[in-house]
Design a protein around this motif. Structure first.
Motif, PDB file in Angstrom:
ATOM      1  N   ALA A 106       0.825  -1.210   0.000  1.00 50.77           N
ATOM      2  CA  ALA A 106       0.000   0.000   0.000  1.00 50.77           C
ATOM      3  C   ALA A 106       0.855   1.254   0.000  1.00 50.77           C
ATOM      4  O   ALA A 106       0.422   2.307  -0.494  1.00 50.77           O
ATOM      5  CB  ALA A 106      -0.928  -0.010   1.218  1.00 50.77           C
ATOM      6  N   ASN A 107       2.059   1.178   0.521  1.00 49.97           N
ATOM      7  CA  ASN A 107       2.970   2.326   0.512  1.00 49.97           C
ATOM      8  C   ASN A 107       3.785   2.403  -0.775  1.00 49.97           C
ATOM      9  O   ASN A 107       3.926   3.475  -1.366  1.00 49.97           O
ATOM     10  CB  ASN A 107       3.913   2.255   1.721  1.00 49.97           C
ATOM     11  N   PRO A 187      -2.997  -4.122  -8.577  1.00 51.46           N
ATOM     12  CA  PRO A 187      -4.196  -3.343  -8.922  1.00 51.46           C
ATOM     13  C   PRO A 187      -4.131  -1.920  -8.370  1.00 51.46           C
ATOM     14  O   PRO A 187      -4.580  -0.973  -9.021  1.00 51.46           O
ATOM     15  CB  PRO A 187      -5.333  -4.148  -8.277  1.00 51.46           C
ATOM     16  N   LEU A 188      -3.563  -1.769  -7.169  1.00 49.67           N
ATOM     17  CA  LEU A 188      -3.421  -0.438  -6.586  1.00 49.67           C
ATOM     18  C   LEU A 188      -2.449   0.408  -7.398  1.00 49.67           C
ATOM     19  O   LEU A 188      -2.647   1.616  -7.559  1.00 49.67           O
ATOM     20  CB  LEU A 188      -2.941  -0.566  -5.141  1.00 49.67           C
ATOM     21  N   ALA A 271      -3.018 -10.575  -9.040  1.00 47.08           N
ATOM     22  CA  ALA A 271      -1.712 -10.067  -9.442  1.00 47.08           C
ATOM     23  C   ALA A 271      -1.623  -9.928 -10.964  1.00 47.08           C
ATOM     24  O   ALA A 271      -1.129  -8.912 -11.481  1.00 47.08           O
ATOM     25  CB  ALA A 271      -0.609 -10.978  -8.921  1.00 47.08           C
ATOM     26  N   VAL A 272      -2.097 -10.929 -11.683  1.00 44.37           N
ATOM     27  CA  VAL A 272      -2.037 -10.883 -13.155  1.00 44.37           C
ATOM     28  C   VAL A 272      -2.923  -9.765 -13.689  1.00 44.37           C
ATOM     29  O   VAL A 272      -2.512  -8.995 -14.578  1.00 44.37           O
ATOM     30  CB  VAL A 272      -2.455 -12.246 -13.740  1.00 44.37           C
ATOM     31  N   GLY A 274      -3.825  -7.085 -12.138  1.00 44.65           N
ATOM     32  CA  GLY A 274      -3.185  -5.829 -11.789  1.00 44.65           C
ATOM     33  C   GLY A 274      -2.036  -5.484 -12.711  1.00 44.65           C
ATOM     34  O   GLY A 274      -1.852  -4.315 -13.086  1.00 44.65           O
ATOM     35  N   TRP A 275      -1.235  -6.493 -13.091  1.00 43.72           N
ATOM     36  CA  TRP A 275      -0.116  -6.255 -14.006  1.00 43.72           C
ATOM     37  C   TRP A 275      -0.612  -5.824 -15.384  1.00 43.72           C
ATOM     38  O   TRP A 275      -0.059  -4.892 -15.992  1.00 43.72           O
ATOM     39  CB  TRP A 275       0.735  -7.503 -14.113  1.00 43.72           C
ATOM     40  N   ILE A 276      -1.656  -6.455 -15.873  1.00 44.28           N
ATOM     41  CA  ILE A 276      -2.199  -6.077 -17.181  1.00 44.28           C
ATOM     42  C   ILE A 276      -2.713  -4.640 -17.169  1.00 44.28           C
ATOM     43  O   ILE A 276      -2.431  -3.845 -18.075  1.00 44.28           O
ATOM     44  CB  ILE A 276      -3.324  -7.055 -17.589  1.00 44.28           C
ATOM     45  N   LEU A 277      -3.451  -4.286 -16.124  1.00 41.62           N
ATOM     46  CA  LEU A 277      -3.970  -2.923 -16.021  1.00 41.62           C
ATOM     47  C   LEU A 277      -2.839  -1.906 -15.846  1.00 41.62           C
ATOM     48  O   LEU A 277      -2.907  -0.796 -16.390  1.00 41.62           O
ATOM     49  CB  LEU A 277      -4.945  -2.840 -14.841  1.00 41.62           C
ATOM     50  N   THR A 278      -1.819  -2.281 -15.096  1.00 39.53           N
ATOM     51  CA  THR A 278      -0.692  -1.374 -14.881  1.00 39.53           C
ATOM     52  C   THR A 278       0.040  -1.094 -16.186  1.00 39.53           C
ATOM     53  O   THR A 278       0.387   0.059 -16.495  1.00 39.53           O
ATOM     54  CB  THR A 278       0.278  -1.966 -13.846  1.00 39.53           C
ATOM     55  N   LYS A 279       0.309  -2.135 -16.960  1.00 44.22           N
ATOM     56  CA  LYS A 279       0.981  -1.941 -18.250  1.00 44.22           C
ATOM     57  C   LYS A 279       0.192  -0.991 -19.136  1.00 44.22           C
ATOM     58  O   LYS A 279       0.759  -0.081 -19.757  1.00 44.22           O
ATOM     59  CB  LYS A 279       1.154  -3.296 -18.961  1.00 44.22           C
ATOM     60  N   ARG A 280      -1.101  -1.204 -19.202  1.00 42.30           N
ATOM     61  CA  ARG A 280      -1.934  -0.355 -20.062  1.00 42.30           C
ATOM     62  C   ARG A 280      -1.929   1.087 -19.568  1.00 42.30           C
ATOM     63  O   ARG A 280      -1.832   2.022 -20.370  1.00 42.30           O
ATOM     64  CB  ARG A 280      -3.361  -0.897 -20.092  1.00 42.30           C
TER      65      ARG A 280
END
Length: 288
Positions: A106-107, A187-188, A271-272, A274-280
């Motif tokens: 979270a940090n 996701p965060l 986790a997966v 979140g990683w996909i959304l982060t990349k985009r």
């Protein structure tokens, strides 16, 4: 220097060492850019390493001592039947280990991400090089994952010293804690990358998401003892799913294999996703 040596950046034995050509440096950045950026993030973390140790390990150890040694003297007098046949200390130790990783996530995946895009804009310098937004995001994730592993390993060593991990498989709680941290943090991270202005969103996340997850995820008492009105919080909580796996590792907590598979799939899926959304989001935010 041969063509192969020029591409790989190696030189013949005895040849004078020279700086890589721009083409070689660019080729290396395209291939290893995520690790280069991870190294940079780890070097920055090194500057406040003691803060990480005190927050990431000292705080949960204080909880462990207060709850597992202080409160446990009262709880254990009523018997260990309600805690899987183990002491209260052994019961809460894996939960605190998982919670520490989630709170660290979270940090690490909020203000530093905002810093990269808005305040100091530290992402844009590497992006001016051949590094892609995806590599920058991956580099930060790699660095934070290293922090999770080291933090969790140190904390587990303390747990073992307290005698709260009677099983020989207790060390598995370290990768479980890391996975739980990533399942919450990625996701965060995608959400943090979408924020243009800080209006207290991260404080709201800490107060109304992280803290309820910590309190209502079977951390201090079995989830089934909580009222139905708040029990659902545990069902969707990475802390609870990670804690159940951690308890299996540290003291042999028994549950059906299908339930164990659900815990793992839940954490991996978060986790997966979140990683996909982060990349985009990183690619969108950096215009590529």
């Amino acid at each position: 220097m041969t063509e192969q040596a020029a591409l790989t950046g190696t030189a013949a034995p005895g040849a004078p060492r020279r700086a890589h050509s721009p083409a070689v440096s660019a080729a290396r950045a395209r291939r290893w850019g995520a690790f280069y950026y991870a190294e940079q993030v780890l070097r920055v973390m090194k500057g406040y390493g003691w803060t990480i140790v005190m927050y990431g390990v000292g705080q949960p150890v204080a909880y462990l001592f207060a709850m597992g040694v202080g409160l446990a003297t009262l709880v254990d007098t009523r018997g260990a039947a309600g805690f899987g046949g183990v002491s209260y200390l052994a019961f809460i130790a894996p939960a605190l280990l998982i919670s520490a990783a989630v709170m660290a996530a979270a940090n690490e995946f909020t203000f530093p991400v905002m810093d990269g895009f808005k305040w100091r804009r530290v992402y844009y310098g590497p992006h001016a090089s051949p590094l892609t937004p995806e590599q920058i995001a991956a580099g930060q994730i790699i660095a934070v994952t290293v922090r999770f592993l080291l933090q969790s390993a140190i904390y587990f060593a303390v747990v073992a010293l307290f005698g709260a991990s009677p099983s020989g498989w207790g060390w598995l709680s370290v990768p479980v804690a890391t996975l739980a941290g990533l399942s919450f943090g990625l996701p965060l991270m995608a959400y943090a990358a979408s924020i243009k202005n800080d209006k207290g969103q991260f404080a709201m996340v800490m107060r109304f998401i992280v803290m309820p997850l910590f309190l209502f995820s079977g951390t201090f008492f079995p989830l089934e003892t909580l009222p139905l009105g708040v029990r659902w919080v545990g069902w969707i909580s990475p802390i609870w799913h990670g804690t159940e796996l951690g308890r299996m590792a540290t003291y042999g907590y028994q549950e059906p294999p299908a339930v164990t598979a659900v815990h793992l799939l839940f954490l991996v899926a978060l986790a997966v996703a979140g990683w996909i959304l982060t990349k985009r989001q990183f690619a969108k935010r950096m215009g590529s």
